[in-house]
Design an enzyme around this catalytic site. Structure first.
Site, short mmCIF file in Angstrom:
data_model
loop_
_atom_site.label_atom_id
_atom_site.label_comp_id
_atom_site.label_asym_id
_atom_site.label_seq_id
_atom_site.Cartn_x
_atom_site.Cartn_y
_atom_site.Cartn_z
N HIS A 128 -18.50 -18.26 -7.56
CA HIS A 128 -18.23 -16.94 -7.00
C HIS A 128 -17.79 -16.00 -8.14
O HIS A 128 -16.87 -16.30 -8.88
CB HIS A 128 -17.17 -17.01 -5.91
CG HIS A 128 -17.05 -15.72 -5.17
ND1 HIS A 128 -17.82 -15.43 -4.05
CD2 HIS A 128 -16.32 -14.61 -5.42
CE1 HIS A 128 -17.54 -14.20 -3.65
NE2 HIS A 128 -16.64 -13.69 -4.46
N ALA A 129 -18.47 -14.87 -8.24
CA ALA A 129 -18.26 -13.98 -9.39
C ALA A 129 -16.81 -13.49 -9.47
O ALA A 129 -16.19 -13.19 -8.45
CB ALA A 129 -19.19 -12.78 -9.29
N HIS A 153 -14.01 -4.13 -12.98
CA HIS A 153 -12.68 -4.76 -13.09
C HIS A 153 -12.24 -4.81 -14.54
O HIS A 153 -11.11 -4.48 -14.88
CB HIS A 153 -12.72 -6.19 -12.54
CG HIS A 153 -12.87 -6.29 -11.05
ND1 HIS A 153 -12.04 -5.64 -10.18
CD2 HIS A 153 -13.72 -7.02 -10.27
CE1 HIS A 153 -12.38 -5.95 -8.93
NE2 HIS A 153 -13.40 -6.77 -8.96
N GLU A 183 -11.39 -2.96 -6.65
CA GLU A 183 -12.72 -3.37 -6.19
C GLU A 183 -13.73 -2.23 -6.23
O GLU A 183 -14.94 -2.47 -6.25
CB GLU A 183 -12.63 -3.92 -4.76
CG GLU A 183 -11.76 -5.16 -4.61
CD GLU A 183 -12.20 -6.31 -5.52
OE1 GLU A 183 -13.39 -6.38 -5.87
OE2 GLU A 183 -11.34 -7.12 -5.90
N ARG A 238 -8.95 -5.27 0.79
CA ARG A 238 -9.31 -4.55 -0.44
C ARG A 238 -10.77 -4.11 -0.46
O ARG A 238 -11.09 -3.04 -0.97
CB ARG A 238 -9.01 -5.41 -1.66
CG ARG A 238 -9.76 -6.72 -1.69
CD ARG A 238 -9.36 -7.60 -2.87
NE ARG A 238 -7.93 -7.95 -2.81
CZ ARG A 238 -7.31 -8.68 -3.72
NH1 ARG A 238 -7.97 -9.15 -4.76
NH2 ARG A 238 -6.04 -8.96 -3.61
N TYR A 239 -11.65 -4.93 0.08
CA TYR A 239 -13.08 -4.59 0.01
C TYR A 239 -13.43 -3.51 1.03
O TYR A 239 -14.27 -2.66 0.79
CB TYR A 239 -13.95 -5.83 0.23
CG TYR A 239 -13.68 -6.91 -0.78
CD1 TYR A 239 -14.08 -6.76 -2.12
CD2 TYR A 239 -13.01 -8.07 -0.44
CE1 TYR A 239 -13.82 -7.73 -3.06
CE2 TYR A 239 -12.74 -9.06 -1.38
CZ TYR A 239 -13.15 -8.89 -2.69
OH TYR A 239 -12.90 -9.86 -3.62
N TYR A 245 0.80 -1.24 0.00
CA TYR A 245 0.00 0.00 0.00
C TYR A 245 0.83 1.28 0.00
O TYR A 245 0.41 2.30 0.54
CB TYR A 245 -0.97 -0.02 1.20
CG TYR A 245 -2.01 -1.12 1.04
CD1 TYR A 245 -3.11 -0.96 0.22
CD2 TYR A 245 -1.84 -2.35 1.69
CE1 TYR A 245 -4.04 -1.98 0.04
CE2 TYR A 245 -2.76 -3.38 1.52
CZ TYR A 245 -3.86 -3.17 0.70
OH TYR A 245 -4.77 -4.19 0.52
N HIS A 297 -20.14 -4.44 -10.68
CA HIS A 297 -18.88 -4.64 -9.95
C HIS A 297 -17.85 -5.33 -10.85
O HIS A 297 -16.71 -4.87 -10.99
CB HIS A 297 -19.14 -5.49 -8.70
CG HIS A 297 -17.90 -5.83 -7.94
ND1 HIS A 297 -17.43 -5.08 -6.89
CD2 HIS A 297 -17.00 -6.84 -8.10
CE1 HIS A 297 -16.31 -5.61 -6.44
NE2 HIS A 297 -16.02 -6.68 -7.16
N GLU A 298 -18.25 -6.43 -11.46
CA GLU A 298 -17.30 -7.20 -12.28
C GLU A 298 -16.87 -6.41 -13.51
O GLU A 298 -15.70 -6.42 -13.89
CB GLU A 298 -17.91 -8.54 -12.70
CG GLU A 298 -18.25 -9.47 -11.53
CD GLU A 298 -17.10 -9.69 -10.57
OE1 GLU A 298 -15.93 -9.55 -10.98
OE2 GLU A 298 -17.37 -9.97 -9.39
N HIS A 349 -13.29 -16.33 0.13
CA HIS A 349 -11.97 -15.72 0.07
C HIS A 349 -10.94 -16.37 1.00
O HIS A 349 -9.75 -16.10 0.88
CB HIS A 349 -12.08 -14.22 0.37
CG HIS A 349 -13.02 -13.52 -0.59
ND1 HIS A 349 -14.38 -13.77 -0.60
CD2 HIS A 349 -12.79 -12.63 -1.58
CE1 HIS A 349 -14.95 -13.04 -1.55
NE2 HIS A 349 -14.00 -12.35 -2.16
O1 X8Z Z 1 -15.88 -11.20 -3.98
C1 X8Z Z 1 -16.46 -10.19 -4.33
C2 X8Z Z 1 -16.71 -9.93 -5.81
C3 X8Z Z 1 -15.61 -10.39 -6.66
S1 X8Z Z 1 -14.14 -9.50 -6.43
C4 X8Z Z 1 -17.97 -10.62 -6.24
N1 X8Z Z 1 -16.96 -9.33 -3.41
C5 X8Z Z 1 -16.78 -9.56 -1.99
C6 X8Z Z 1 -17.58 -10.76 -1.49
O2 X8Z Z 1 -18.43 -11.26 -2.23
O3 X8Z Z 1 -17.36 -11.19 -0.36
C7 X8Z Z 1 -17.65 -8.10 -3.70
C8 X8Z Z 1 -18.08 -7.57 -2.37
C9 X8Z Z 1 -17.29 -8.31 -1.33
ZN ZN Z 2 -14.21 -7.62 -7.23
#
Ligand code: X8Z
Ligand code: ZN
Length: 621
Positions: A354-355, A388, A412, A523-524, A224, A384-385, A514
């Site tokens: 998972h997207a 990216h 993100e 990051r989120y 960072y 969101h996607e 994750h």
């Molecule tokens: O994982 C994601 C995206 C892909 S980077 C769908 N998100 C986090 C989650 O689902 O836990 C977006 C919000 C937080």
């Molecule tokens: Zn994302």
């Protein structure tokens, strides 16, 4: 697929996420510099090394991305083996280049080269030591964890249910017994991950130490543009800005849940039962909007219903998302995006649902991978996607190591920032609602509550995930304590508890993508702060004078141009430079999100008057 849901293909494969600490920082934080030889090779030599490193990494990225894509969109023994094989090779390459870079003393290099060297060293998300077999073992574990999560099911009422189906029950059921059963059921997928996870932590930490970091959490925090401890202090500062808002929301939601379920299920005081919050991980509470909605007037429409009624299908949702970006002046997505993306769950294949957004050739081959359903949540996720993908396209002409977000929070935040412009006015512009349905000003509180249930509820969740993981990676939390430490953090930060005692073998962190997917989560948190800063700056640029939540930058080419200028920079400059390019400020700051929700805060405080908010006291028996 190891880590990235989001960033460039290189981050996906070799984990070269954004980092780039300034020279001074590196010396403080990594013994690497101290180990560098006294006889510094020439800058010319360093340049030649870097050119070779970038070229080798780029080739590896191109090769590995295709293999990871094949695995994520069709999980079989074969694709798993191929992913594990190339994952090991990719890790070995990035570790060996990082080690080789140590022969250059960063202090002797011009800024640009020094920046790239730090990226080579700090940017590997899950490093392996050079010991014989370590990279292979690590890669087999990470592939297996990913596959275990992706293929996980739970048999409920005689049917094997996937995560999407179980999530729908958590969102829509109001039967506390059913909620508990399904919530606990999904968590039966993760005990089998625990030993592998612990072993992975062990190897990856050896990898981090071999690269000169005290432990992997510190290596992650070195990405960072400041010292890790400074970044941690930044996070604390940001949390202290938004925590009061979360506390009020928690208090308010608890009262409404108590009214819905009664004292036996949800007491009036203490923490909230995690399975009642409308989301498998209690990270987004908008699923229970109907339970917690305000007693003030609200919008007369429901976006999910509207999408269905207007005949949207997943492709139309993505086309609509793309149209927002093109309205800002961005070029349309390439034909290959439509040919190659996985937009819905394919029949007869196991996939990682998972997207995620991908950039397979670090040029034009961008794709998304989603199991899109026609509802408001996935409409948001599409934006969101695509954020990216449009970021990836914008920085594609940067040098290889700069093809990344200014930091991972920026990556993100791009699509979510666009999502903040999906206002009632915008819905009217695209024909999802008509003029007579435009919510009047007195519906603002209800509109804001719906957004707060997504955005404010999320903040302490994000800190829980990486707070837990930093303690695990630093060795503070031992494997025997993984689950207890998880719930201690969930209670401390979010004020939530499981619906019942957890079994001795539970590994609840593993039931969140994750964790087995090894995607850093800070990051989120950063994204949820930054996206409101972007939104506020964009609305100011657009000359908007009303409340922030009514502002949409749809079709605004001037804002689009300035936004693109930030995106094009990629990771070539420290992130404050990128932030300044778009917003005029160099500091990440929570005051925009606080301002956005200000009218709601007034309402929540009124509603909570006389309540004993917080959850420190023991829950009423
Ligand atoms: O994982 C994601 C995206 C892909 S980077 C769908 N998100 C986090 C989650 O689902 O836990 C977006 C919000 C937080
Ligand atoms: Zn994302």
């Amino acid at each position: 697929m190891r880590l990235s849901l989001a960033t460039s293909a290189i981050a996906l494969t070799i984990a070269l996420a954004s980092c780039a600490a300034p020279k001074e920082t590196l010396q403080e934080t990594t013994p690497v510099a101290a180990e560098a030889t006294t006889e510094s090779p020439t800058v010319t030599e360093a340049r030649a090394f870097m050119a070779r490193a970038e070229s080798e990494l780029s080739d590896m990225s191109d090769e590995a991305s295709l293999v990871f894509w094949a695995q994520a969109t069709n999980i079989t023994d074969e694709t798993n083996a191929a992913a594990a094989e190339i994952g090991a090779r990719a890790t070995k390459l990035s570790v060996s280049l990082a080690n080789e870079s140590k022969k250059f003393n960063i202090d002797d290099l011009p800024q640009d080269l020094a920046r790239k060297m730090t990226k080579l060293r700090a940017g590997i998300t899950i490093p392996a030591p050079s010991t014989e077999g370590a990279a292979e073992e690590l890669s087999t574990i990470t592939t297996d964890l990913d596959a275990k999560y992706g293929t996980g099911t739970f048999n409920y009422k005689g049917k094997d249910m996937t995560l999407d189906e179980l999530s729908t029950i958590i969102e829509t059921s109001r039967d506390p017994e059913e909620l508990k059963a399904v919530w606990e059921g999904w968590r039966t997928v993760s005990p089998a991950m625990k030993d592998e996870y612990a072993r992975m932590v062990e190897i990856a930490n050896e990898g981090a130490v071999a690269l000169g970091y005290p432990s992997l959490d510190q290596m992650w925090l070195s990405n960072y543009d400041m010292a890790p401890e400074e970044m941690e202090a930044e996070v604390d500062r940001l949390w202290s800005q938004v925590e009061p808002l979360y506390k009020e929301l928690h208090c308010y939601a608890r009262t409404r849940l108590n009214a819905q379920y009664g004292d036996d299920v949800q007491p009036k005081t203490g923490p909230i039962r995690a399975d009642l919050l409308g989301n498998m991980w209690a990270q987004d509470w908008s699923g229970i909007y109907d339970v917690v909605k305000t007693d003030t007037p609200g919008p007369s429409y429901n976006v999910t219903q509207r999408l269905v009624e207007k005949g949207y299908d997943p492709i139309k949702m993505v086309k609509t998302g793309e149209a927002f970006f093109t309205s800002l002046g961005f070029a349309p997505l390439p034909e290959t995006f439509w040919e190659r993306s996985m937009i819905t769950r394919p029949e007869g294949k196991e996939v990682i649902c998972h997207a995620s957004a991908w950039d397979l050739d670090n040029k034009d081959d961008v794709r998304i991978k989603m199991c899109t359903e026609v509802n408001e949540e996935d409409f948001d996720t599409v934006h969101h996607e695509l954020g990216h993908n449009f970021y990836q396209r914008a920085y594609k002409d940067q040098d290889f190591l700069y093809k990344d977000g200014a930091n991972d929070g920026f990556h993100e935040a791009i699509g979510d920032f666009i999502g903040l412009s999906i206002t009632p006015e915008y819905l009217k512009q695209i024909g999802l609602i008509n003029e007579s349905e435009m919510p009047p000003a007195d519906a603002d509180t209800a509109l804001l509550l719906n957004i707060a249930l997504k955005k404010i509820a999320f903040l302490p969740f994000a800190l829980t995930v990486d707070g837990w993981r930093w303690d695990v990676l630093s060795g503070k939390t031992a494997p025997a304590d993984y689950n207890d430490a998880w719930w201690a953090k969930r209670l401390e930060m979010q004020g939530i508890v499981p619906p019942g005692p957890r079994p001795a073998d539970a590994f609840d962190p593993g039931a969140k993508y994750h964790i087995p997917g090894n995607t850093p989560y800070l990051r989120y948190f950063l994204s949820y702060i930054l996206q409101f800063q972007f939104h506020k700056a964009a609305c100011e640029q657009a000359g908007w004078e009303g409340p922030l939540h009514r502002c949409s930058i749809y079709d605004n080419k001037e804002v689009g141009e300035r936004f693109n200028a930030m995106l094009e920079m990629g990771a070539s400059k420290p992130w404050p430079d990128a932030l300044e390019a778009f917003t005029g400020t160099r500091e990440i700051d929570g005051s925009a999100i606080v301002e956005y929700f200000d009218p709601l805060m007034v309402y929540l405080k009124e509603q909570n008057e006389g309540q004993s908010c917080g959850w420190d006291e023991p829950a009423a028996e």
